[in-house]
Design a protein around this motif. Structure first.
Motif, PDB file in Angstrom:
ATOM      1  N   ASP A 198       0.816  -1.221   0.000  1.00  0.00           N
ATOM      2  CA  ASP A 198       0.000   0.000   0.000  1.00  0.00           C
ATOM      3  C   ASP A 198       0.847   1.268   0.000  1.00  0.00           C
ATOM      4  O   ASP A 198       0.324   2.368  -0.133  1.00  0.00           O
ATOM      5  CB  ASP A 198      -0.929   0.026   1.225  1.00  0.00           C
ATOM      6  CG  ASP A 198      -2.037  -1.009   1.121  1.00  0.00           C
ATOM      7  OD1 ASP A 198      -2.236  -1.551   0.020  1.00  0.00           O
ATOM      8  OD2 ASP A 198      -2.701  -1.272   2.133  1.00  0.00           O
ATOM      9  N   LYS A 247      -2.137   3.963  -0.039  1.00  0.00           N
ATOM     10  CA  LYS A 247      -3.479   3.431  -0.266  1.00  0.00           C
ATOM     11  C   LYS A 247      -4.212   3.394   1.065  1.00  0.00           C
ATOM     12  O   LYS A 247      -3.619   3.119   2.111  1.00  0.00           O
ATOM     13  CB  LYS A 247      -3.420   2.017  -0.856  1.00  0.00           C
ATOM     14  CG  LYS A 247      -4.793   1.437  -1.175  1.00  0.00           C
ATOM     15  CD  LYS A 247      -4.694   0.030  -1.759  1.00  0.00           C
ATOM     16  CE  LYS A 247      -6.081  -0.531  -2.039  1.00  0.00           C
ATOM     17  NZ  LYS A 247      -6.001  -1.922  -2.568  1.00  0.00           N
ATOM     18  N   HIS A 321      -6.615   6.581  -2.777  1.00  0.00           N
ATOM     19  CA  HIS A 321      -5.191   6.830  -2.574  1.00  0.00           C
ATOM     20  C   HIS A 321      -4.946   8.310  -2.288  1.00  0.00           C
ATOM     21  O   HIS A 321      -5.720   9.171  -2.716  1.00  0.00           O
ATOM     22  CB  HIS A 321      -4.376   6.445  -3.817  1.00  0.00           C
ATOM     23  CG  HIS A 321      -4.332   4.982  -4.107  1.00  0.00           C
ATOM     24  ND1 HIS A 321      -5.437   4.284  -4.567  1.00  0.00           N
ATOM     25  CD2 HIS A 321      -3.314   4.083  -4.039  1.00  0.00           C
ATOM     26  CE1 HIS A 321      -5.101   3.015  -4.765  1.00  0.00           C
ATOM     27  NE2 HIS A 321      -3.822   2.866  -4.446  1.00  0.00           N
TER      28      HIS A 321
END
Length: 554
Positions: A198, A247, A321
């Motif tokens: 992420d 993320k 995001h």
């Protein structure tokens, strides 16, 4: 009366050489003593000048009166009249300014609208703004209040401008909101931000080159970047731009970027982008030209809410995001200009839904909980009990469960209990309400059972059996030689498999021969049955005799 009709001959009617001489003396600074300025007639020329000034003051007073009463006749608008009045009023000291200190405003001042000043003002007392609300009581957009000691208010707000700044370890009230549980870092252990995919890094070497993902940073460096602010992440020297992308984890609101960094003589703009859930479009959230620069520095970029959602795929008002984009300005410093910008760590901060700030917390029962492992260094103890009766530790060479208190050390398990190696091989395995098994090299060798012990393999015994020593080689008892013949004396040496008639069975007959009937007890019958089941030597059948009867073995 019109202004032009007002004349004073002693002042206005000077002409020719007389007027020129007066102006020349004035221009050459010949007013240099108090005597020159006296109005007692000793210096008629300067006396006339002072008189002229006094007359001009009267003219100004007359002008103000005329403006107030005949402003329409004079052709002056209301706003012009107000401006003239305000400007002329500034030429004299208001009555509410103390004569002992004209620069001092008292709390009883009725002219508070004149608090604005280009010079230093002092105010002693309470300053009150009236009106239904106080929205514009103080405008701080262009200045600061320094050394205010303390301010008392119901609330404080900070503009969410997206404008970055360095607080250099001196955070604002808003930045100190990390003490509030509903505002804190959302990309740390406190929020289970564990999927390191992420977090990504991107670089653009020049303004015309493509963005390229930087994949050289290990998971360890990513963890340091998120959690401990001591990573080796850098913006390579002369790069045009650099991005850090996060993320979302679950759903939260994002409100700020925090980073710990070192500009290393350079500076950088910092702006925030967001990726829309519905179509994956990147939108710029802040656009500031301000730069930050420090070594080392705490970079803080507050911004308006970004609803940050991990899995939403349809919303146009939520975002999956967040991208933090840095645009460096490379200094060209003679000594440090070739250095990169160090990004030791960075997090996204935000508010609701509620998130914990640290990787440990107290629950509703008052229990202390860890979200991750607790690591004690060598020689550090985990101590339990009032007197530290139980200690768990590693001393650099060995690990210990050290019990030194009263009572015994008890290990309990509600189910089975196993003692295993680091590679998961069994040493001891205890079954609840069942057996206990011992292992050699993960192979079971001994097992307890309800009727005794089961052994797999040979039993080698050292010690005593029935008070007789067992030889150290495990082959014999003492006083019996190795390979000694222990055949009973009643077995004929010519045929060890054949019993003699001396085998007593305990009958009442002393001369029992073959064919005689012998009456025996149940216990004796059991003995005979066992004997009958004995295997014969060399596969032969035969008869055991004694002086009381016969036992046939076939």
């Amino acid at each position: 009366m019109a202004l032009n009709d007002k004349r004073y001959g002693s002042v206005h009617n000077r002409t020719g050489d007389d007027k020129v001489r007066l102006k020349t003396n004035y221009d050459q600074g010949h007013i240099n003593t108090l005597a020159d300025l006296s109005d007692n007639g000793s210096n008629p020329e300067f006396g006339a000048l002072i008189y002229m000034i006094q007359e001009m003051q009267e003219e100004l007073d007359y002008l103000r009166t005329e403006i107030a009463t005949n402003k329409n006749k004079a052709g002056i608008s209301t706003s012009q009249a107000s401006a003239i009045t305000a400007n002329t009023a500034k030429k004299t000291s208001p009555t509410w300014v103390p004569s002992s200190n004209p620069s001092y405003l008292t709390s009883s001042s009725t002219q508070s609208k004149y608090l604005r000043s280009d010079a230093t003002d002092y105010f002693n007392g309470k300053l009150i703004w009236g009106g239904s609300n106080y929205a514009d009581g103080i405008d701080m957009s262009l200045g600061n209040i320094n050394d205010a000691h303390y301010l008392d208010a119901n609330e404080y707000r900070q503009r969410l401008s997206g404008r970055p700044r360095n607080n250099l370890g001196d955070p604002t009230v808003t930045e100190m909101a990390l003490f509030e549980e509903q505002f804190g870092p959302k990309t740390t252990l406190a929020n289970d931000y564990d999927d390191l995919s992420d977090l990504t890094f991107w670089g653009q070497e020049t303004s015309s080159s493509d963005w390229v993902e930087i994949t050289s940073y290990s998971d360890t460096q990513k963890r340091r970047f998120l959690r401990t602010n001591n990573s080796t992440v850098v913006i390579p020297n002369t790069y045009y731009k650099f991005r850090v992308e996060f993320k979302a984890r679950s759903y939260t609101f994002a409100n700020a970027v925090y980073m710990y960094w070192s500009s290393q003589s350079h500076n950088s703009q910092v702006n925030v982008w967001k990726k829309r859930c519905s179509d994956g479009t990147w939108l710029q959230h802040t656009s500031e030209t301000n730069t930050i620069s420090s070594w080392p520095g705490h970079g803080w970029v507050p911004f308006s809410n970004i609803p940050w959602h991990e899995t939403n795929t349809t919303s146009t008002g939520h975002f999956t995001h967040i991208r933090v984009e840095l645009t460096p300005n490379w200094s060209g410093h003679a000594t440090y200009g070739s250095r990169p910008i160090a990004l030791y760590g960075m997090q996204i901060w935000g508010g609701y839904p509620k998130g914990r700030r640290t990787p440990h917390y107290y629950d509703e029962n008052g229990e202390f909980n860890f979200l991750k492992d607790a690591h004690l260094q060598d020689g550090k103890f985990l101590k339990l009990g009032t007197g530290s009766d139980l200690k768990l530790y590693h001393d650099g060479s060995n690990s210990y469960i050290d019990e030194s208190g009263t009572g015994i050390l008890i290990i309990k398990s509600s189910n089975n209990l196993a003692l295993r190696s680091a590679t998961d091989e069994n040493y001891i395995y205890c079954t609840s309400n069942g057996n206990v098994r011992l292992y050699y090299d993960n192979a079971q060798k001994l097992e307890t059972a309800s009727g005794g012990i089961n052994i797999t393999g040979n039993l080698a015994v050292t010690g005593t059996i029935d008070s007789r020593d067992v030889a150290t080689d495990g082959t014999k008892l003492d006083t019996i030689a190795t390979n000694a013949d222990v055949t009973p004396s009643w077995v004929p040496s010519s045929d060890p498999g054949y019993g003699t008639s001396n085998l007593a069975l305990g009958t009442t007959s002393s001369t029992a021969l073959a064919g005689d009937t012998v009456t025996i007890t149940t216990a004796q019958a059991a003995i005979l049955t066992n004997l009958a089941n004995l295997p014969t030597r060399r596969g032969a059948s035969g008869t055991f005799w004694n002086n009381r009867g016969m036992v046939a073995v076939s």
